[in-house]
Design a protein around this motif. Sequence first.
Motif, PDB file in Angstrom:
ATOM      1  N   HIS A 337      19.173  -9.581   9.958  1.00  0.00           N
ATOM      2  CA  HIS A 337      18.770  -8.142   9.476  1.00  0.00           C
ATOM      3  C   HIS A 337      17.874  -8.241   8.069  1.00  0.00           C
ATOM      4  N   ILE A 338      16.806  -8.282   8.003  1.00  0.00           N
ATOM      5  CA  ILE A 338      15.995  -8.577   6.785  1.00  0.00           C
ATOM      6  C   ILE A 338      15.498  -7.379   6.252  1.00  0.00           C
ATOM      7  N   GLY A 339      15.762  -6.978   4.986  1.00  0.00           N
ATOM      8  CA  GLY A 339      15.564  -5.634   4.538  1.00  0.00           C
ATOM      9  C   GLY A 339      13.976  -5.398   4.130  1.00  0.00           C
ATOM     10  N   ASN A 340      13.822  -4.492   3.391  1.00  0.00           N
ATOM     11  CA  ASN A 340      12.206  -4.245   2.919  1.00  0.00           C
ATOM     12  C   ASN A 340      12.111  -4.899   1.744  1.00  0.00           C
ATOM     13  N   ASN A 341      10.617  -5.352   1.501  1.00  0.00           N
ATOM     14  CA  ASN A 341       9.970  -6.069   0.467  1.00  0.00           C
ATOM     15  C   ASN A 341      10.952  -7.395   0.249  1.00  0.00           C
ATOM     16  N   VAL A 342      11.143  -8.001   1.283  1.00  0.00           N
ATOM     17  CA  VAL A 342      11.879  -9.501   1.007  1.00  0.00           C
ATOM     18  C   VAL A 342      11.009 -10.314   1.335  1.00  0.00           C
ATOM     19  N   ASN A 357      17.305  -5.559   0.451  1.00  0.00           N
ATOM     20  CA  ASN A 357      16.033  -5.362  -0.045  1.00  0.00           C
ATOM     21  C   ASN A 357      15.508  -5.931  -1.185  1.00  0.00           C
ATOM     22  N   GLY A 358      14.286  -6.348  -1.338  1.00  0.00           N
ATOM     23  CA  GLY A 358      13.806  -6.871  -2.496  1.00  0.00           C
ATOM     24  C   GLY A 358      14.242  -8.597  -2.993  1.00  0.00           C
ATOM     25  N   THR A 359      15.090  -9.049  -1.999  1.00  0.00           N
ATOM     26  CA  THR A 359      15.724 -10.402  -2.009  1.00  0.00           C
ATOM     27  C   THR A 359      14.433 -11.423  -1.902  1.00  0.00           C
ATOM     28  N   LYS A 360      14.479 -12.621  -2.710  1.00  0.00           N
ATOM     29  CA  LYS A 360      13.433 -13.689  -2.169  1.00  0.00           C
ATOM     30  C   LYS A 360      14.150 -14.935  -1.988  1.00  0.00           C
ATOM     31  N   ILE A 376      18.136 -10.803  -5.008  1.00  0.00           N
ATOM     32  CA  ILE A 376      18.815 -12.037  -4.980  1.00  0.00           C
ATOM     33  C   ILE A 376      17.445 -12.939  -5.143  1.00  0.00           C
ATOM     34  N   ASN A 377      17.548 -14.160  -6.142  1.00  0.00           N
ATOM     35  CA  ASN A 377      16.767 -14.935  -6.191  1.00  0.00           C
ATOM     36  C   ASN A 377      17.392 -16.265  -5.475  1.00  0.00           C
ATOM     37  N   HIS A 398      26.432 -10.742  -3.711  1.00  0.00           N
ATOM     38  CA  HIS A 398      26.126  -9.440  -4.143  1.00  0.00           C
ATOM     39  C   HIS A 398      24.879  -9.321  -5.003  1.00  0.00           C
ATOM     40  N   ASP A 399      24.429  -8.116  -5.148  1.00  0.00           N
ATOM     41  CA  ASP A 399      23.115  -7.832  -5.702  1.00  0.00           C
ATOM     42  C   ASP A 399      22.909  -8.786  -7.214  1.00  0.00           C
ATOM     43  N   HIS A 400      21.395  -9.009  -7.413  1.00  0.00           N
ATOM     44  CA  HIS A 400      21.055  -9.494  -8.362  1.00  0.00           C
ATOM     45  C   HIS A 400      21.546 -10.910  -8.815  1.00  0.00           C
TER      46      HIS A 400
END
Length: 458
Positions: A337-342, A357-360, A376-377, A398-400
């Motif tokens: 389950h891959i989020g938005n803007n990944v 969302n937003g993970t790279k 997350i990067n 977890h985030d960031h």
Amino acid sequence: MENLKAIILAAGEGTRMKSKKPKVLHEIMNKSMVEYVIDTAKDSGAEAVCVVVGHLAEQVQAAIQREDVSFALQTERKGTGHAVKMAGDFIEDDKDMLILYGDTPLITGETLKGVIEEHRAKENAVTVVSAMVDDPTGYGRIIRDEAGNFVKSVEHKDASEAERAVKEINTGIYVFRGADLKNALGRLNNNNAQGEYYLPDCLEILLGDGKNVGAYTAADESEFFGVNSRVQLAEAAAILKRRINRKHMENGVTIVDPEQTYIGSDVQIGRDTVILPGCVIEGKTIIGEDCEIGPNSRLTDMQLADGVKFQTSTGLESSIGSGTTVGPFAYIRPNCHIGNNVKVGDFVEVKNSNIGNGTKIPHLSYVGDTDAGEKINFGCGSIMVNYDGEKKHRTTIHDHVFVGCNVNLVAPVTIEKDSYIAAGSTITRDVPEDVLAVARARQTIIKGWKAKRVQKKS
């Protein structure tokens, strides 16, 4: 439609397929021929379906496994009339009975709805589906009177010269009133060279009883293309592919090269999505609007939200959020389950994971059995080490979090938010918030090592 049931004849051996598998289980775009026929019967309004099986019956039954499908067994193949007789307990007097074939996968629900409506409007005991063909050789002919009324169906070998010139053929598809079908089946005989019971003989029996017998002429002869060999299987696939691709283009999808695009019959695609050449899209895949798929991508049972770019990659049984980019050469394995803007970049594999969302994950990484938060990067060469030799374990990030290049996260392990993992680290213990975790040996310089190595070899 109410009061409609369908019988599908699927007992034949299909020797010309030269296969260990029953003919009706051979697939067109990842779906067996008999499944196409079952779905079309249901689409036409059939409340129940009975499949008549014979050759390798257990394989056919195991492959279908649907609650809305029952089976009848034909242990001896004695003609189409005999096959329908085997489903006698399924036939109901007060219902219309649709007769179809498991090796004729191109018939459409629209055509069947049309024949059923005409059958009922004209109060026919039976209505046969006919088609106009350029070369009717070998087919039974539909003979009509000057007013266009049905007179008889005659086999090619029994037809006169004038009857053989007729180009309207009997497709073998029928709608019977249940009571009339039971009556006619009970009076069939096998007084012919093959000693078989022929379903078309029911028409003559019902005509002789003064019943209404009609013929409904379908618009597209290709719907009745029967598959008896691998060559014909490929020909049927080509017809179906063109039909499906045309439907999507008419609904607002751009398919750059329809000849090099393979889309399954159950796939849904939103408008203004572009499908580039070489794509295979199959199963229950749902693609949103404004997406770009391909080139050379495969999607199986995937769900893509709007604005996804999926380039030269493979995706299986997973979902992808809006604005996400995947590929090239990525592999999305089941239950992701891959989020938005990944961003899932080149040579990245994701398996059984949740990506926020937003993970790279830009390149050369394996993310398996992982719950990753937002933004997350993952650095190049990040590996989630999920297997200890006996069991699979999960990683939680977890985030960031910033994961450096060439990092191993050995599960089970949790990385709390806003932490950094230094490049080259192998992390085996949980990492708290707002820290830099370093887990690598101190660099050591050994002077004279090369000279000693050369001296030892000599």
